[in-house]
Design an enzyme around this catalytic site. Structure first.
Site: not given
Length: 215
Positions: A9-11
């Site tokens: 995941f990107d944040l």
């Protein structure tokens, strides 16, 4: 589809809604130190890039000073301005129960990114964390995604990257993973579609169906 063993995941903009904080911090710094205004529309194309690169584009030669001022503002306002997107906690907990390995691949520095995860008690759910300091080249280069895959020992074909920016999608595609772009992104939908992600998801809980081969 190949069995997905790992989801990266990107944040910012994917799990955490940091848009108001990011825009506010940029606007404060530009107003205070460059004596001008900058709009959200001007800033959005830089979302997902390392902060130092974004600042260098805004004011070449002053990026290190401006980053320090940005981080001062961020530190003061972070916990009161950051929100979490709907269904994120329940979806991550369900994926964790299913034995899916999960990781964060972000262009943020580790300290600030972990502050956001800990704010919502999410940090224990992740098997790998890749921040700005962990690679010498950053998204949209594939290196951060490849580094994360190496850390968890998973082939790219068995991994999915979830992100809100074209930089996330390009990085992951170059690394060989499947990709899911979230439609709650600050980027226009057509910008995300142009990168041809494997999936578009309208809500985080769709990842459960995807893992169960229903999407």
């Amino acid at each position: 589809m190949n069995h997905i063993h790992t989801i990266l995941f990107d944040l910012d903009g994917t799990l955490l809604d940091t848009t108001d904080l990011i825009v506010s911090a940029f606007q404060h710094v530009v107003r205070q130190h460059l004596n001008r205004e900058i709009t959200k529309e001007e800033l959005v194309p830089n979302f997902g890039k390392p902060l130092i690169e974004a600042m260098e584009e805004i004011s070449p030669g002053q990026s290190e000073f401006l980053v320090s001022q940005y981080r001062n503002y961020n530190r003061i306002h972070h916990d009161s301005m950051v929100q979490i997107f709907p269904d994120v906690v329940s979806t991550l907990e369900e994926l964790h129960k299913k034995g899916i390995k999960m990781g964060i691949v972000t262009s943020k520095v580790r300290k600030t990114a972990l502050q956001g995860l800990k704010l919502f008690n999410l940090d224990y759910l992740f098997d790998v964390f890749v921040g700005y300091e962990d690679t010498t080249i950053h998204k949209p280069n594939p290196e951060p995604v490849l580094f994360a895959l190496k850390q968890v020992g998973v082939d790219a074909g068995n991994a999915l990257m979830v992100g809100d920016s074209p930089h996330d999608i390009v990085s992951a595609k170059r690394a060989g993973t499947k990709t899911a772009a979230v439609t709650w992104s600050s980027f226009p939908l057509e910008v995300l579609k142009a990168e041809e992600p494997t999936y578009l998801i309208d809500q985080m809980s769709q990842l459960i169906d995807l893992i169960d081969n229903k999407l």
